[in-house]
Design a protein around this motif. Sequence first.
Motif, PDB file in Angstrom:
ATOM      1  N   PRO A   1       0.093   9.257   5.556  1.00 13.73           N
ATOM      2  CA  PRO A   1      -0.578   7.685   5.026  1.00 13.73           C
ATOM      3  C   PRO A   1      -0.762   7.642   3.725  1.00 13.73           C
ATOM      4  CG  PRO A   1      -1.366   9.926   4.993  1.00 13.73           C
ATOM      5  CD  PRO A   1      -0.342  10.087   6.064  1.00 13.73           C
ATOM      6  N   ASP A   2       0.858   8.039   2.988  1.00 17.53           N
ATOM      7  CA  ASP A   2       1.004   8.382   1.514  1.00 17.53           C
ATOM      8  C   ASP A   2       1.153   6.777   1.620  1.00 17.53           C
ATOM      9  OD1 ASP A   2       0.445  10.482   2.141  1.00 17.53           O
ATOM     10  OD2 ASP A   2       2.565  11.131   1.666  1.00 17.53           O
ATOM     11  N   LEU A   3       1.869   5.603   2.113  1.00 20.94           N
ATOM     12  CA  LEU A   3       2.281   4.822   1.159  1.00 20.94           C
ATOM     13  C   LEU A   3       1.276   3.643   1.674  1.00 20.94           C
ATOM     14  CD1 LEU A   3       4.292   2.871   0.800  1.00 20.94           C
ATOM     15  CD2 LEU A   3       4.717   2.174   2.732  1.00 20.94           C
ATOM     16  N   PHE A   4       0.746   4.009   2.349  1.00 19.15           N
ATOM     17  CA  PHE A   4      -1.324   3.224   2.303  1.00 19.15           C
ATOM     18  C   PHE A   4      -2.035   3.287   1.333  1.00 19.15           C
ATOM     19  CE2 PHE A   4      -0.242   2.090   7.035  1.00 19.15           C
ATOM     20  CZ  PHE A   4       0.793   0.968   7.109  1.00 19.15           C
ATOM     21  N   LEU A   5      -2.334   4.315   0.929  1.00 16.23           N
ATOM     22  CA  LEU A   5      -2.842   4.766   0.169  1.00 16.23           C
ATOM     23  C   LEU A   5      -2.334   4.454  -1.509  1.00 16.23           C
ATOM     24  CD1 LEU A   5      -3.854   8.687   1.653  1.00 16.23           C
ATOM     25  CD2 LEU A   5      -4.860   6.677   1.400  1.00 16.23           C
ATOM     26  N   PHE A   6      -1.211   4.423  -1.506  1.00 10.78           N
ATOM     27  CA  PHE A   6      -0.602   4.089  -2.615  1.00 10.78           C
ATOM     28  C   PHE A   6      -0.100   2.711  -2.920  1.00 10.78           C
ATOM     29  CE2 PHE A   6       3.752   2.511  -4.567  1.00 10.78           C
ATOM     30  CZ  PHE A   6       3.862   2.901  -5.910  1.00 10.78           C
ATOM     31  N   ALA A   7      -0.226   2.029  -1.509  1.00 12.83           N
ATOM     32  CA  ALA A   7      -0.483   0.400  -2.843  1.00 12.83           C
ATOM     33  C   ALA A   7      -1.687  -0.280  -1.979  1.00 12.83           C
ATOM     34  CB  ALA A   7      -0.370  -0.377  -0.679  1.00 12.83           C
ATOM     35  N   ALA A   8      -3.000   0.814  -1.757  1.00 19.23           N
ATOM     36  CA  ALA A   8      -4.347   0.370  -1.616  1.00 19.23           C
ATOM     37  C   ALA A   8      -4.665   0.782  -3.069  1.00 19.23           C
ATOM     38  CB  ALA A   8      -4.951   1.520  -0.789  1.00 19.23           C
ATOM     39  N   LYS A   9      -3.951   1.805  -3.535  1.00 20.41           N
ATOM     40  CA  LYS A   9      -4.556   2.252  -4.934  1.00 20.41           C
ATOM     41  C   LYS A   9      -4.305   0.896  -6.156  1.00 20.41           C
ATOM     42  CE  LYS A   9      -4.035   6.042  -8.364  1.00 20.41           C
ATOM     43  NZ  LYS A   9      -3.636   7.674  -9.040  1.00 20.41           N
ATOM     44  N   ALA A  10      -2.735   0.858  -5.730  1.00 18.76           N
ATOM     45  CA  ALA A  10      -1.972  -0.216  -6.674  1.00 18.76           C
ATOM     46  C   ALA A  10      -2.546  -1.680  -6.774  1.00 18.76           C
ATOM     47  CB  ALA A  10      -0.575  -0.339  -6.354  1.00 18.76           C
ATOM     48  N   MET A  11      -3.178  -1.589  -5.375  1.00 16.44           N
ATOM     49  CA  MET A  11      -4.163  -2.513  -5.498  1.00 16.44           C
ATOM     50  C   MET A  11      -5.775  -3.208  -6.202  1.00 16.44           C
ATOM     51  SD  MET A  11      -2.293  -5.433  -4.087  1.00 16.44           S
ATOM     52  CE  MET A  11      -3.121  -6.520  -3.437  1.00 16.44           C
ATOM     53  N   GLY A  12      -6.106  -1.886  -5.957  1.00 12.06           N
ATOM     54  CA  GLY A  12      -7.419  -1.287  -6.692  1.00 12.06           C
ATOM     55  C   GLY A  12      -8.676  -1.625  -6.038  1.00 12.06           C
ATOM     56  N   PHE A  13      -8.021  -1.377  -5.067  1.00 11.42           N
ATOM     57  CA  PHE A  13      -9.284  -1.030  -3.103  1.00 11.42           C
ATOM     58  C   PHE A  13      -9.307   0.466  -3.263  1.00 11.42           C
ATOM     59  CE2 PHE A  13      -8.694  -5.577  -3.857  1.00 11.42           C
ATOM     60  CZ  PHE A  13      -9.191  -5.674  -2.924  1.00 11.42           C
ATOM     61  N   MET A  14     -10.399   1.126  -2.212  1.00 15.21           N
ATOM     62  CA  MET A  14     -10.745   2.249  -1.955  1.00 15.21           C
ATOM     63  C   MET A  14      -9.625   2.021  -0.158  1.00 15.21           C
ATOM     64  SD  MET A  14     -11.977   4.397  -3.635  1.00 15.21           S
ATOM     65  CE  MET A  14     -12.678   4.822  -2.862  1.00 15.21           C
TER      66      MET A  14
END
Length: 220
Positions: free
Chosen positions: A141-154
């Motif tokens: 899941p790391d890539l999606f979690l990385f993207a979400a954090k960078a975009m400012g979303f949970m």
Amino acid sequence: MPRICVIFDLDGTLVDSEGLCNQAFIDLIPPLTETVDSLTKRYRGKKLAQILADLEERYCLDLPDEFVVRYRQRVAELFSRELKPIPGVLDMLERTDFPKCIASSGPLLKIHQALQVSGLASYFNNNIFSSYEINSWKPEPDLFLFAAKAMGFMPRQCVVVEDSEIGIEAAKAAEMKSLYYVPNANVRPWGNGDTVMFGDMLQLPQLLAAMNANGLPRNR
């Protein structure tokens, strides 16, 4: 105010690249006897290292160290001549007014070329994330979690759009809702748990709007 962020896969989801990527294997490995379609079905969503290991095992190959460089060059050549967006994607992006990004297993150079050639670059600006940046590939899941954090979303605020089972597994592992694109599937959108399957990119804006307003559609 948008309540969701849309995380798009790239290959096979936004651009029609899966066949070209597998054509490159056929072009560079003469012993291959499989068709582009069969290779695409077998390797959809998988990382390059896994694909090469599988090819070496099944065909008793010992690919040279420079093969990856040659492969990337061949893919770039095919992209420059033949890459197109998935049917309906341009209209879909015009009608999708949510924060959005790309999370792809491919290297950044390949992602940027694909977006430029297909005419999609302006829809994402710098909101582009690659497995090679964090050394982690789907179904982790790391890539999606990385993207979400960078975009400012949970994670619970994100919706992943994918065309592979591996990508859907990664979305589930990240505890994100997902939209599973199965091209040419002659079905109405249907849901199972936190995943909705659909077969036409023009269906996506309505699905996202419903999820933004009411949550994920369920089976009826």
